[in-house]
Structures are given as C-alpha cells and as structure tokens.
Design an enzyme around this catalytic site. Structure first.
Site, short mmCIF file in Angstrom:
data_model
loop_
_atom_site.label_atom_id
_atom_site.label_comp_id
_atom_site.label_asym_id
_atom_site.label_seq_id
_atom_site.Cartn_x
_atom_site.Cartn_y
_atom_site.Cartn_z
N SER A 92 44.01 46.47 37.76
CA SER A 92 42.66 45.91 37.85
C SER A 92 41.84 46.81 38.76
O SER A 92 42.25 47.09 39.89
CB SER A 92 42.72 44.50 38.45
OG SER A 92 41.44 44.16 38.97
N HIS A 99 42.47 46.72 33.28
CA HIS A 99 42.08 45.31 33.40
C HIS A 99 40.73 45.23 34.10
O HIS A 99 40.58 45.68 35.24
CB HIS A 99 43.16 44.58 34.20
CG HIS A 99 42.97 43.11 34.33
ND1 HIS A 99 43.37 42.20 33.37
CD2 HIS A 99 42.41 42.36 35.31
CE1 HIS A 99 43.09 40.98 33.76
NE2 HIS A 99 42.49 41.03 34.94
N ASP A 132 37.87 42.82 35.57
CA ASP A 132 37.62 41.46 36.04
C ASP A 132 36.12 41.19 36.06
O ASP A 132 35.39 41.72 36.90
CB ASP A 132 38.21 41.29 37.44
CG ASP A 132 39.72 41.17 37.39
OD1 ASP A 132 40.20 40.30 36.64
OD2 ASP A 132 40.40 41.95 38.07
N MET A 177 33.16 38.73 36.72
CA MET A 177 32.91 37.52 37.52
C MET A 177 31.41 37.27 37.63
O MET A 177 30.65 38.21 37.86
CB MET A 177 33.48 37.71 38.93
CG MET A 177 34.96 38.02 38.93
SD MET A 177 35.52 38.26 40.62
CE MET A 177 37.28 38.49 40.35
N HIS A 234 38.85 40.48 31.28
CA HIS A 234 39.18 39.14 31.77
C HIS A 234 37.87 38.47 32.20
O HIS A 234 37.34 38.77 33.26
CB HIS A 234 40.17 39.28 32.94
CG HIS A 234 40.52 38.00 33.62
ND1 HIS A 234 41.15 37.96 34.85
CD2 HIS A 234 40.35 36.69 33.25
CE1 HIS A 234 41.35 36.70 35.21
NE2 HIS A 234 40.87 35.92 34.27
N MET A 268 35.75 35.80 33.71
CA MET A 268 35.73 34.63 34.60
C MET A 268 34.28 34.22 34.73
O MET A 268 33.64 34.38 35.78
CB MET A 268 36.34 35.02 35.96
CG MET A 268 37.84 35.25 35.88
SD MET A 268 38.48 36.15 37.31
CE MET A 268 38.21 37.82 36.76
N MET A 318 47.17 32.73 35.58
CA MET A 318 46.64 33.14 36.89
C MET A 318 47.63 32.74 37.97
O MET A 318 48.01 31.57 38.07
CB MET A 318 45.29 32.47 37.18
CG MET A 318 44.09 33.02 36.42
SD MET A 318 43.80 34.79 36.58
CE MET A 318 43.67 35.03 38.35
N GLY A 331 40.49 39.85 44.77
CA GLY A 331 41.74 40.59 44.83
C GLY A 331 42.38 40.38 46.20
O GLY A 331 41.76 39.82 47.11
N ASP A 390 48.52 37.50 36.68
CA ASP A 390 47.41 38.14 37.37
C ASP A 390 47.18 37.50 38.73
O ASP A 390 46.83 36.32 38.82
CB ASP A 390 46.15 38.00 36.50
CG ASP A 390 44.93 38.70 37.07
OD1 ASP A 390 45.04 39.35 38.13
OD2 ASP A 390 43.86 38.59 36.44
N GLY A 391 47.37 38.31 39.78
CA GLY A 391 47.08 37.85 41.13
C GLY A 391 48.29 37.93 42.05
O GLY A 391 49.32 37.32 41.78
N GLY A 392 48.17 38.74 43.07
CA GLY A 392 49.25 38.83 44.06
C GLY A 392 50.48 39.55 43.58
O GLY A 392 51.57 39.38 44.14
N GLY A 443 46.11 44.81 41.20
CA GLY A 443 44.84 45.30 41.75
C GLY A 443 45.06 46.03 43.05
O GLY A 443 45.28 47.25 43.07
N SER A 444 45.02 45.28 44.16
CA SER A 444 45.06 45.93 45.48
C SER A 444 46.37 46.67 45.74
O SER A 444 46.39 47.63 46.50
CB SER A 444 44.79 44.91 46.58
OG SER A 444 45.56 43.76 46.37
C1 DX5 Z 1 41.44 37.70 40.49
C2 DX5 Z 1 41.46 38.78 39.42
C3 DX5 Z 1 42.62 39.70 39.55
C4 DX5 Z 1 42.68 40.41 40.85
C5 DX5 Z 1 44.02 41.05 41.02
O1 DX5 Z 1 40.39 36.85 40.26
O2 DX5 Z 1 41.53 38.19 38.14
O3 DX5 Z 1 42.70 40.59 38.45
O4 DX5 Z 1 41.67 41.32 41.03
O5 DX5 Z 1 44.05 41.61 42.29
P1 DX5 Z 1 45.35 41.58 43.18
O6 DX5 Z 1 46.41 42.32 42.42
O7 DX5 Z 1 44.92 42.28 44.43
O8 DX5 Z 1 45.73 40.14 43.41
ZN ZN Z 2 42.01 39.48 36.31
#
Ligand code: DX5
Ligand code: ZN
Length: 215
Positions: free
Chosen positions: A9, A34, A36, A38, A67, A69, A138, A145, A172-174, A194-195
């Site tokens: 991401s 990916h 995101d 928002m 994705h 959101m 999720m 992130g 997705d996430g963490g 992501g991070s």
């Molecule tokens: C959260 C996003 C994720 C996020 C992932 O709302 O959908 O894609 O950026 O980031 P990490 O891997 O840092 O949790």
């Molecule tokens: Zn995402």
C-alpha cells in the site's frame, strides 16, 4: 493452496517520490499496487482519488488494486475503472445494494471485490462470495496505516477460507514480518503491507523479504 501475493500500500509512501516508490516494489516482486482511497466520510482520513490512481497506472506494469473506503461508491467506480483499476474493492458497509454494485464493477471490466471492517460479521457477505473475485478482511479499523493487527479478524479469514477454498482472500492492516505468518496460516493469500515496507530504509529489499517469506 492459492498463490501468495504481496500488495504494497502506497498510503505511507513519500508522495513526492511516488514513482520511485512504485518502481521499488515492482523490483521487489510485488504482485499488485494497493491504492487506499479515503474520503474523510466513511473513514476519518483523506488520501487521493482517481487522478493520482491514473498517474500510478501510467508509471507501472503492476495491476492496480483500488480499495475504496468512500461513501457512495456507486458514483465513483466508473472513474476508477477509467483510471485503470484491475481490482475494485468496495466495503459492504458503504452500500445498500452490494450485489448490484459488484455487478456494476464487473460490467466496467474490473474484478469486483468486497471488504469488511473488523466488526462486520462474515454473514453479511456470505451470499456474494460467488460473485466476487476477492474478499478483503480488514485487520485494522480502516483510515490509517501503521496500526496493530486486530487478532480476532484472523478467525474471519479462517471461516471464509473454509467456506471457499479457491477464493482470493486479502488481509489489510498491521501486516509486518512478524504477523504475516499468522495471516497466511489463517488462510489469507494476498497481503497488503503499508508501513512495514514504505516505513523502511529500502522498500525494494523489504518487499523482497515479504515475497520470500510467503513463497
Ligand atoms: C488502512 C488501509 C491499509 C493500510 C495498511 O485503512 O486500508 O491499506 O494503509 O497500512 P499498514 O500496513 O501500515 O497497516
Ligand atoms: Zn487498504
């Protein structure tokens, strides 16, 4: 077992050097980019829209995994298809007409996917599992992130995997080098990172590590 794919991401990438970031993950063996999206409404953060997505499309040969959101996804899916999305993921929580929306995405020539927030039961998407190309579970509350994975979401991954052995299940996430093993064990085969990639010194090398780990 389904093929395992890393989908970095770019949410936490350096947007002044987005092109370089994308080249890095491409060279690092990523299978998807990916994106995101928002809107500051469905989630408490604002990222970017179809314009930037179209730029990313021009700068990579990787498929775009969008994705969404956002509230009113019905009004925007055509824009993302035009921007070059391969996969368009919509949240079950954002529409009253999920079935119609998923068909709309397929008619636009994209792969439809459905996402659920951590607290959303899998029963809510049970009847559309046959019409989607992917489910996104999720593993954090969407919006940012860098959050920690919510462990109970792995149960949902397991249940969906039992229901549909052939389905692509994205998490997705963490996801980081420590948690990815549990996510794979639960049955996920597409991992959004992501991070744990873009927060490191060398995203290309880190991406390669993730790819090797899920092989
Ligand atoms: C959260 C996003 C994720 C996020 C992932 O709302 O959908 O894609 O950026 O980031 P990490 O891997 O840092 O949790
Ligand atoms: Zn995402």
């Amino acid at each position: 077992m389904k093929n395992c794919i890393i989908a970095p991401s770019v949410l936490n990438a350096n947007f002044l050097q987005l092109g370089q970031g994308i080249k890095a993950i491409e060279n690092g063996g990523a299978g998807l980019v990916h994106l995101d999206i928002m809107d500051g409404n469905f989630v408490p953060n604002i990222s970017f829209g179809p314009g930037i997505s179209a730029c990313v499309k021009k700068g990579t040969s990787l498929p775009l995994d969008c994705h969404l959101m956002i509230a009113n996804p019905e009004s925007y899916v055509a824009e993302f298809a035009k921007a070059g999305a391969s996969i368009i993921t919509v949240h079950a929580e954002t529409t009253n007409h999920l079935d119609r929306l998923l068909h709309q995405i397929r008619e636009l020539g994209c792969k439809p996917a459905v996402a659920i927030n951590p607290a959303t039961p899998i029963e809510n998407i049970k009847y559309v599992l046959d019409i989607v190309d992917m489910v996104l579970v999720m593993s954090v509350n969407p919006g940012f992130g860098g959050q920690s994975m919510i462990a109970y979401t792995l149960d949902k991954v397991k249940c969906i995997r039992d229901m549909k052995p052939e389905l692509d299940i994205q998490i997705d996430g963490g996801i980081n080098l420590k948690t990815i093993g549990q996510a794979k064990e639960a049955g996920a085969n597409i991992f959004v990172v992501g991070s744990a990639i873009f927060g490191t010194e060398n995203p290309e090398e880190t991406c390669r590590k993730f790819v090797e780990l899920v092989k």
